[in-house]
Design an enzyme around this catalytic site. Sequence first.
Site, mmCIF file in Angstrom:
data_model
loop_
_atom_site.group_PDB
_atom_site.id
_atom_site.type_symbol
_atom_site.label_atom_id
_atom_site.label_comp_id
_atom_site.label_asym_id
_atom_site.label_seq_id
_atom_site.Cartn_x
_atom_site.Cartn_y
_atom_site.Cartn_z
ATOM 1 N N HIS A 1 -3.169 -6.285 -5.785
ATOM 2 C CA HIS A 1 -3.661 -6.791 -4.494
ATOM 3 C C HIS A 1 -5.138 -6.484 -4.253
ATOM 4 O O HIS A 1 -5.718 -6.966 -3.293
ATOM 5 C CB HIS A 1 -2.779 -6.323 -3.323
ATOM 6 C CG HIS A 1 -2.876 -4.858 -2.985
ATOM 7 N ND1 HIS A 1 -2.150 -3.899 -3.628
ATOM 8 C CD2 HIS A 1 -3.624 -4.198 -2.060
ATOM 9 C CE1 HIS A 1 -2.426 -2.705 -3.122
ATOM 10 N NE2 HIS A 1 -3.331 -2.857 -2.161
ATOM 11 N N HIS B 1 -4.519 4.592 -5.118
ATOM 12 C CA HIS B 1 -3.302 4.232 -4.384
ATOM 13 C C HIS B 1 -2.531 3.113 -5.098
ATOM 14 O O HIS B 1 -1.324 2.980 -4.922
ATOM 15 C CB HIS B 1 -3.600 3.877 -2.918
ATOM 16 C CG HIS B 1 -4.155 2.501 -2.672
ATOM 17 N ND1 HIS B 1 -5.476 2.184 -2.792
ATOM 18 C CD2 HIS B 1 -3.543 1.343 -2.299
ATOM 19 C CE1 HIS B 1 -5.662 0.905 -2.496
ATOM 20 N NE2 HIS B 1 -4.500 0.366 -2.194
ATOM 21 N N ASP C 1 0.815 -1.222 0.000
ATOM 22 C CA ASP C 1 0.000 0.000 0.000
ATOM 23 C C ASP C 1 0.843 1.265 0.000
ATOM 24 O O ASP C 1 0.373 2.312 0.447
ATOM 25 C CB ASP C 1 -0.905 0.014 1.243
ATOM 26 C CG ASP C 1 -2.250 -0.643 0.979
ATOM 27 O OD1 ASP C 1 -2.655 -0.747 -0.197
ATOM 28 O OD2 ASP C 1 -2.905 -1.037 1.963
ATOM 29 N N ASP D 1 -3.959 -9.419 3.264
ATOM 30 C CA ASP D 1 -4.303 -8.011 3.500
ATOM 31 C C ASP D 1 -5.732 -7.872 4.025
ATOM 32 O O ASP D 1 -5.974 -7.186 5.019
ATOM 33 C CB ASP D 1 -4.146 -7.223 2.192
ATOM 34 C CG ASP D 1 -4.417 -5.737 2.377
ATOM 35 O OD1 ASP D 1 -4.065 -5.193 3.454
ATOM 36 O OD2 ASP D 1 -4.970 -5.107 1.457
ATOM 37 N N LYS E 1 -0.590 4.671 -0.766
ATOM 38 C CA LYS E 1 -1.518 5.414 0.100
ATOM 39 C C LYS E 1 -0.921 6.745 0.561
ATOM 40 O O LYS E 1 -1.663 7.639 0.967
ATOM 41 C CB LYS E 1 -1.902 4.568 1.322
ATOM 42 C CG LYS E 1 -3.019 3.565 1.028
ATOM 43 C CD LYS E 1 -3.494 2.903 2.302
ATOM 44 C CE LYS E 1 -4.619 1.912 2.014
ATOM 45 N NZ LYS E 1 -4.956 1.125 3.225
HETATM 46 P P1 C2E Z 1 -7.697 -1.318 4.149
HETATM 47 O O1 C2E Z 1 -8.386 -0.688 5.328
HETATM 48 O O2 C2E Z 1 -6.298 -1.783 4.359
HETATM 49 O O3 C2E Z 1 -8.580 -2.513 3.652
HETATM 50 C C1 C2E Z 1 -8.083 -3.436 2.733
HETATM 51 C C2 C2E Z 1 -9.194 -4.278 2.157
HETATM 52 O O4 C2E Z 1 -9.761 -5.076 3.198
HETATM 53 C C3 C2E Z 1 -10.350 -3.484 1.594
HETATM 54 O O5 C2E Z 1 -10.081 -3.048 0.277
HETATM 55 C C4 C2E Z 1 -11.455 -4.531 1.637
HETATM 56 O O6 C2E Z 1 -11.303 -5.451 0.598
HETATM 57 C C5 C2E Z 1 -11.158 -5.249 2.945
HETATM 58 N N1 C2E Z 1 -11.943 -4.624 4.023
HETATM 59 C C6 C2E Z 1 -11.520 -3.771 4.958
HETATM 60 N N2 C2E Z 1 -12.531 -3.440 5.803
HETATM 61 C C7 C2E Z 1 -13.616 -4.097 5.377
HETATM 62 C C8 C2E Z 1 -14.982 -4.181 5.834
HETATM 63 O O7 C2E Z 1 -15.374 -3.560 6.821
HETATM 64 N N3 C2E Z 1 -15.824 -5.009 5.144
HETATM 65 C C9 C2E Z 1 -15.403 -5.706 4.035
HETATM 66 N N4 C2E Z 1 -16.290 -6.501 3.401
HETATM 67 N N5 C2E Z 1 -14.133 -5.645 3.572
HETATM 68 C C10 C2E Z 1 -13.255 -4.855 4.237
HETATM 69 P P2 C2E Z 1 -10.895 -1.823 -0.343
HETATM 70 O O8 C2E Z 1 -12.338 -1.923 0.004
HETATM 71 O O9 C2E Z 1 -10.542 -1.735 -1.772
HETATM 72 O O10 C2E Z 1 -10.341 -0.551 0.379
HETATM 73 C C11 C2E Z 1 -9.035 -0.061 0.131
HETATM 74 C C12 C2E Z 1 -8.662 0.943 1.141
HETATM 75 O O11 C2E Z 1 -9.573 2.064 1.078
HETATM 76 C C13 C2E Z 1 -8.788 0.433 2.593
HETATM 77 O O12 C2E Z 1 -7.625 -0.262 2.947
HETATM 78 C C14 C2E Z 1 -8.966 1.754 3.343
HETATM 79 O O13 C2E Z 1 -7.726 2.411 3.491
HETATM 80 C C15 C2E Z 1 -9.795 2.577 2.393
HETATM 81 N N6 C2E Z 1 -11.251 2.485 2.686
HETATM 82 C C16 C2E Z 1 -12.119 1.588 2.182
HETATM 83 N N7 C2E Z 1 -13.349 1.829 2.656
HETATM 84 C C17 C2E Z 1 -13.254 2.910 3.481
HETATM 85 C C18 C2E Z 1 -14.203 3.674 4.266
HETATM 86 O O14 C2E Z 1 -15.415 3.405 4.298
HETATM 87 N N8 C2E Z 1 -13.725 4.728 4.999
HETATM 88 C C19 C2E Z 1 -12.396 5.054 4.969
HETATM 89 N N9 C2E Z 1 -11.993 6.107 5.720
HETATM 90 N N10 C2E Z 1 -11.474 4.364 4.229
HETATM 91 C C20 C2E Z 1 -11.906 3.323 3.495
HETATM 92 FE FE FE Z 2 -4.458 -1.520 -0.910
HETATM 93 FE FE FE Z 3 -3.283 -3.032 3.551
#
Ligand code: C2E
Ligand code: FE
Ligand code: FE
Length: 371
Positions: free
Chosen positions: A282, A249, A221, A311, A224
Amino acid sequence: MYQLPAVHRGIAERLICLHDEIKGERSLASLSRIAVALYDGTSDLLKTFIHSSDGDNPVDGATAQLADCVSLKQLASTGARRIVNDLAPAAHEGREFARRLYDAGYRSSYTVPIVNKGTFYGFLFFNSFETGFFQPAVVQRLRPYAELISLAVMRELDTVRMMQAAVKVIRSVSSARDEETGSHLARMARYARLIATKMPAHYGLTDEFVEFLFQFCPLHDVGKIAVPDAILLKPGRLTEDEFEQMKKHVDKGLEIIDLMMRDFGLKSMPYLDVLRNIVAYHHESLDGSGYPFRLKGDQIPIESRIAAVADVFDALTSERPYKKAWTNDEAMQLLRQNAGTKFDADCVDILLSNKGEIEQIQARFAETVFD
Ligand code: C2E
Ligand code: FE
Ligand code: FE
Ligand code: SIN
Ligand code: SIN
């Protein structure tokens, strides 16, 4: 059989060539095995890395706590070399590596610690099927080869370490460090290694591949740092537009890796494609619903599928500015539900069937540990 592309073959292939060359010397014809094991100081672990063996590699994928290997530990701290011209006593004492080598027919060993300027990198092992092979004249002739292999191993690892150090510096001045802590990255890399070491044999994943996957996962990441704080640290759910920006990102990460390679004057780094694939893919899903490239199934490289499962499992079980931490069971249930459609089924299976090791990683790299 899943064949690793040629670019994946780094120092391992060069070792095999060198081994052939060494055996061309009449007095060294019975040198049947050369192997390198690397040392991981954070967990005091010795891990098999590369080898060239006449016959099967008896210690494939093996790890050992250095503290448990009393005599090796001594070599690591003194830099002394060790000649064992009869492996039988150590094997019969039940020492794991020695026993496995003995069972595979090896009868003698010569061990050289790889040490430079106070840093201990690991061990270089020479073995023969003959008892008493490592006589002074043989050891003398092996000396330049031992130097050469040690230098090549250190050079390879230093390039990777430089890349990691640079990313650490960049992260330390960006908000990405608040969003994803050092312990998240440490856990995620260890889940990835756990999965990789237990992948079915037909994937053909080598110890060397697993090591680089482990080293590179914490960089997945890196992009980011280019995402605005307001989005990265937003306490609530992202709007559609914000999420579109967040998705960038991945492209940003690739740009950063390529810039670093250029600015460090590095035309190549071993396994650079593995690093790029982890960064690039990823967030891809098997069913094509991922981003940004919408790859499907086998189009997604194995390192990227492993990194994705590691991840997501860690993201789910961690607290984020936008979510509470899920329990392991909840996270595993989500992975199970999406195995084979979004996530690689082999990767998910391995994670689900190794709860004990996952809990160990979580205990060791709890959220309070910062690097
Ligand atoms: P991250 O927090 O490192 O999450 C990585 C991946 O883990 C996410 O990719 C998603 O596939 C899974 N994941 C994380 N939390 C959840 C969840 O509560 N439910 C489900 N079903 N999957 C989850 P994704 O969705 O592509 O998000 C990439 C990045 O975008 C995240 O990395 C985070 O930094 C950000 N992000 C995503 N959704 C939100 C959000 O609602 N609010 C904020 N502030 N950031 C978000
Ligand atoms: Fe990522
Ligand atoms: Fe991550
Ligand atoms: C040692 O040399 O101290 C132990 C290594 C082994 O298991 O053979
Ligand atoms: C190895 O070759 O990877 C370890 C063998 C030993 O302990 O001698």
